[in-house]
Every structure is written in C-alpha cells, then in structure tokens.
Design a protein around this motif. Structure first.
Motif, PDB file in Angstrom:
ATOM      1  N   ARG A 273       0.679  -1.132  -0.018  1.00 44.56           N
ATOM      2  CA  ARG A 273       0.164  -0.137   0.211  1.00 44.56           C
ATOM      3  C   ARG A 273       0.898   1.198   0.082  1.00 44.56           C
ATOM      4  O   ARG A 273       0.673   2.311  -0.748  1.00 44.56           O
ATOM      5  CB  ARG A 273      -0.994  -0.105   1.042  1.00 44.56           C
ATOM      6  CG  ARG A 273      -1.727   1.292   1.502  1.00 44.56           C
ATOM      7  CD  ARG A 273      -2.539   1.226   2.577  1.00 44.56           C
ATOM      8  NE  ARG A 273      -3.325   2.435   3.049  1.00 44.56           N
ATOM      9  CZ  ARG A 273      -2.709   3.574   3.706  1.00 44.56           C
ATOM     10  NH1 ARG A 273      -1.633   3.301   4.207  1.00 44.56           N
ATOM     11  NH2 ARG A 273      -3.500   4.642   3.943  1.00 44.56           N
ATOM     12  N   GLU A 274       2.048   1.338   0.789  1.00 40.75           N
ATOM     13  CA  GLU A 274       2.771   2.430   0.828  1.00 40.75           C
ATOM     14  C   GLU A 274       3.261   2.857  -0.577  1.00 40.75           C
ATOM     15  O   GLU A 274       3.589   3.816  -1.124  1.00 40.75           O
ATOM     16  CB  GLU A 274       3.996   2.379   1.780  1.00 40.75           C
ATOM     17  CG  GLU A 274       4.732   3.475   2.076  1.00 40.75           C
ATOM     18  CD  GLU A 274       5.818   3.225   2.929  1.00 40.75           C
ATOM     19  OE1 GLU A 274       6.509   4.106   3.519  1.00 40.75           O
ATOM     20  OE2 GLU A 274       6.739   2.077   2.968  1.00 40.75           O
TER      21      GLU A 274
ATOM     22  N   ASP B 227       0.911   4.202  -2.952  1.00 45.40           N
ATOM     23  CA  ASP B 227       0.462   5.335  -2.681  1.00 45.40           C
ATOM     24  C   ASP B 227       1.663   6.336  -3.013  1.00 45.40           C
ATOM     25  O   ASP B 227       1.237   7.484  -3.816  1.00 45.40           O
ATOM     26  CB  ASP B 227       0.280   5.688  -1.111  1.00 45.40           C
ATOM     27  CG  ASP B 227      -0.947   4.952  -0.447  1.00 45.40           C
ATOM     28  OD1 ASP B 227      -1.738   4.671  -1.360  1.00 45.40           O
ATOM     29  OD2 ASP B 227      -1.013   5.043   0.634  1.00 45.40           O
TER      30      ASP B 227
ATOM     31  N   GLN C 240      -4.313   1.425  -6.371  1.00 43.31           N
ATOM     32  CA  GLN C 240      -4.637   2.053  -4.992  1.00 43.31           C
ATOM     33  C   GLN C 240      -5.586   1.457  -4.210  1.00 43.31           C
ATOM     34  O   GLN C 240      -5.496   1.285  -3.116  1.00 43.31           O
ATOM     35  CB  GLN C 240      -4.203   3.477  -5.289  1.00 43.31           C
ATOM     36  CG  GLN C 240      -4.289   4.234  -3.664  1.00 43.31           C
ATOM     37  CD  GLN C 240      -3.957   5.603  -3.950  1.00 43.31           C
ATOM     38  OE1 GLN C 240      -4.654   6.377  -4.670  1.00 43.31           O
ATOM     39  NE2 GLN C 240      -3.236   6.336  -3.126  1.00 43.31           N
TER      40      GLN C 240
ATOM     41  N   VAL D 172      -5.578  -1.978  -3.621  1.00 42.47           N
ATOM     42  CA  VAL D 172      -4.361  -2.468  -2.174  1.00 42.47           C
ATOM     43  C   VAL D 172      -5.048  -2.082  -0.818  1.00 42.47           C
ATOM     44  O   VAL D 172      -4.898  -2.692   0.077  1.00 42.47           O
ATOM     45  CB  VAL D 172      -3.179  -2.112  -2.634  1.00 42.47           C
ATOM     46  CG1 VAL D 172      -2.162  -2.210  -1.252  1.00 42.47           C
ATOM     47  CG2 VAL D 172      -2.406  -2.722  -3.751  1.00 42.47           C
ATOM     48  N   LEU D 173      -5.855  -0.756  -0.946  1.00 44.80           N
ATOM     49  CA  LEU D 173      -6.200  -0.158   0.222  1.00 44.80           C
ATOM     50  C   LEU D 173      -7.485  -1.196   0.623  1.00 44.80           C
ATOM     51  O   LEU D 173      -7.588  -1.540   2.092  1.00 44.80           O
ATOM     52  CB  LEU D 173      -6.646   0.937   0.203  1.00 44.80           C
ATOM     53  CG  LEU D 173      -7.541   1.743   1.255  1.00 44.80           C
ATOM     54  CD1 LEU D 173      -6.645   1.699   2.421  1.00 44.80           C
ATOM     55  CD2 LEU D 173      -8.090   3.366   0.986  1.00 44.80           C
TER      56      LEU D 173
ATOM     57  N   ARG E  97      -7.530  -4.398   0.186  1.00 43.06           N
ATOM     58  CA  ARG E  97      -6.812  -5.599   1.056  1.00 43.06           C
ATOM     59  C   ARG E  97      -6.386  -5.292   2.276  1.00 43.06           C
ATOM     60  O   ARG E  97      -6.551  -6.006   3.223  1.00 43.06           O
ATOM     61  CB  ARG E  97      -5.552  -6.134   0.091  1.00 43.06           C
ATOM     62  CG  ARG E  97      -6.312  -6.392  -1.474  1.00 43.06           C
ATOM     63  CD  ARG E  97      -4.744  -6.998  -2.109  1.00 43.06           C
ATOM     64  NE  ARG E  97      -5.424  -7.357  -3.526  1.00 43.06           N
ATOM     65  CZ  ARG E  97      -4.792  -6.813  -4.677  1.00 43.06           C
ATOM     66  NH1 ARG E  97      -4.140  -5.808  -4.484  1.00 43.06           N
ATOM     67  NH2 ARG E  97      -5.052  -7.298  -5.873  1.00 43.06           N
ATOM     68  N   ALA E  98      -5.718  -4.088   2.414  1.00 41.54           N
ATOM     69  CA  ALA E  98      -5.132  -3.601   3.682  1.00 41.54           C
ATOM     70  C   ALA E  98      -6.118  -3.652   4.711  1.00 41.54           C
ATOM     71  O   ALA E  98      -6.253  -3.992   5.842  1.00 41.54           O
ATOM     72  CB  ALA E  98      -4.310  -2.417   3.655  1.00 41.54           C
TER      73      ALA E  98
ATOM     74  N   VAL F 261      -5.966   0.226   9.541  1.00 46.49           N
ATOM     75  CA  VAL F 261      -4.407   0.596   8.572  1.00 46.49           C
ATOM     76  C   VAL F 261      -3.620   1.443   9.351  1.00 46.49           C
ATOM     77  O   VAL F 261      -2.337   1.445   9.486  1.00 46.49           O
ATOM     78  CB  VAL F 261      -4.648   0.854   7.368  1.00 46.49           C
ATOM     79  CG1 VAL F 261      -3.321   1.343   6.555  1.00 46.49           C
ATOM     80  CG2 VAL F 261      -5.615  -0.461   6.659  1.00 46.49           C
TER      81      VAL F 261
END
Length: 278
Positions: A122-123, A126, A149, A152-153, A155-156, A167
């Motif tokens: 995620r990082e 981003d 993005q 992935v967010l 998923r997080a 998160v």
C-alpha cells in the motif's frame, strides 16, 4: 566504512536472496492466494531499506572523518536521526510483531507477516500515485495507479479488520521507528555489555527538532558572553557508539531474517567499535 562494507559483502555473498527455509524465504512462499504476488514485499523492502541506511552510515562516516577541519556541532544529527529511522524500519520489516498492537489468530502464525507485506504494498502504491500526481497528473498511468491504489487499500482494510486494528494504527510513525531500534537494541545487547547512557538519544531527538535541550547541549559561552556552537568530542563519541549499537542490531535482525551469517560479517565492525568506544 567498515559497517557499510559488512552489509554489501553479506548481501553480495548471497545474491540478495534469502536462504531456503529462512523467515524471509517463508514470507515469500506462504502468502495465500489471490495475493501471493505481495509475498516478497516485506523481505524485499527490508533489504532495500538497509541499503538506504548504508548511505546514511557512509554520510555519518564522511562527516566524522572531516570533523578535524570542519568541526561538527549540529550537521550530523539529522543524518543520524534519518539513519535511526531507517534501521528501526528494517527491524519492523524483519519482525512486525515488535510494534504490533493487534493479535493474530492462533491458527495463523504468519498473519502479521502477511499483513505487513500488504501495508508495504500500500505504501509503495501510494508513493507511485503521488509521483504521478506531481509529474504526469493527466497521463494514462495515473488511472492505472489509482485503480491499483483502491484495490490495495481494500486488501489492507480487510486484513486490518481481521486483526482488530485500523491501517493507520498498524503503521508505525517515524518516531515509532526511531524508538523501535532503541528498544530492540536494549533487549538484544543487555546481556552482552553495559548499556550506553540514553543521553545521546535524548540529545539526538532534541537537536534534530530544534528543541531547547539540544540547543543548550550544543552551545558554549565565550569570555565575552557570546553564544557559540562548538564541537564536543564526548558527544561525538557517544553518538558514534549509539550508531554502532543500532547498526549491529539491524544487521543481526536482517541476517537472522534472511538466514545469513551476520555474526561473521559483523565481527570486524564490532571489534573496531569495542576498541574505540567501549
């Protein structure tokens, strides 16, 4: 430069690849589908972050090497602070449970490690979006990046929900990374040698942020009552020993994580450290 060389020699020896059945290897091979491509994220970024820390360490060495002709009063503190945060992040990437506030399920011992890889992914996405926002905000790539993005967010957030955190809670702050290397170093080295005073860490934090404790620690007063910032060799020695302390911790953690023989690689560095500062 002996510390930087120890990392490069160890990484080159293994081709930057984790030993089979090491924790890093398992991280890459136990990630569940359909997200298995995220598995290597944690281990890869641990190695990359350590490489970044090497550059900070080289910068510190260059500053110290020229201190006789260009006295060091404050310029080294931000570099050392950056190095500290790099090394704290390495420790967290190698062992995310050190700073985790959630509880993984007993039937899934890899859950925290998988979560860390998702957070790292995620990082990275981003950062990719921010880069495109600055350099090509109307290009086709940013559409793809923003779509990734969102995925992935999601998923997080899903992984965070399973662990009972958000998160934001799960991602350490820069200060938390800096404190982590301090705490873990304390734990790892307590039985091996006398612990160094915490005064250098206090001065490092204060000086890097313009705090009064740091300002007073760096100043002196001339005979005419004028304030000057002057090199303090005792302070330089304390900070150098602190850096060596953190470096040994991060290298040991990375070696254990990758299944590499860090003890042999670090031996010349530790011997020099002990001869100079202990």
């Amino acid at each position: 430069m002996i510390g930087a060389n120890s990392f490069h020699a160890l990484s080159d020896q293994h081709g930057s690849i984790p030993t089979e059945n090491s924790l890093a290897w398992a991280d890459q091979h136990t990630f569940p589908d359909p997200e298995s491509r995220l598995g290597p994220a944690g281990s890869w970024f641990a190695l990359l972050t350590m490489g970044g820390a090497v550059e900070m360490l080289k910068g510190v060495a260059e500053l110290y090497g020229s201190a006789a002709t260009s006295p060091l009063t404050r310029a080294h503190f931000p570099v050392i602070r950056s190095l500290q945060e790099h090394l704290g992040r390495v420790v967290w990437l190698c062992e995310p449970a050190f700073s985790n506030t959630s509880k993984a399920r007993e039937d899934d011992s890899w859950e925290l490690r998988h979560f860390r890889s998702i957070l790292i992914a995620r990082e990275w996405v981003d950062d990719w979006v921010r880069h495109l926002d600055l350099n090509d905000p109307f290009g086709s790539d940013i559409v793809v990046a923003r779509s990734e993005q969102v995925k992935v967010l999601a998923r997080a957030n899903s992984a965070a929900d399973r662990l009972g955190v958000t998160v934001k809670q799960a991602w350490p702050s820069y200060t938390a990374f800096a404190e982590l290397i301090e705490v873990v170093s304390d734990s790892l080295h307590a039985a091996q040698r006398d612990l160094p005073t915490k005064a250098p860490y206090k001065r490092l934090s204060e000086t890097s942020h313009g705090g009064l404790f740091g300002l007073h620690g760096d100043k002196s007063i001339t005979g005419g009552g004028v304030y000057r910032f002057e090199q303090d060799n005792a302070s330089l020695d304390g900070m150098a020993s602190r850096v060596a302390w953190w470096w040994t911790t991060a290298m040991s953690m990375l070696g254990a994580y990758y299944g590499w023989d860090t003890e042999t690689a670090l031996k010349p560095f530790i011997e020099l450290w002990q001869a100079l500062y202990e």
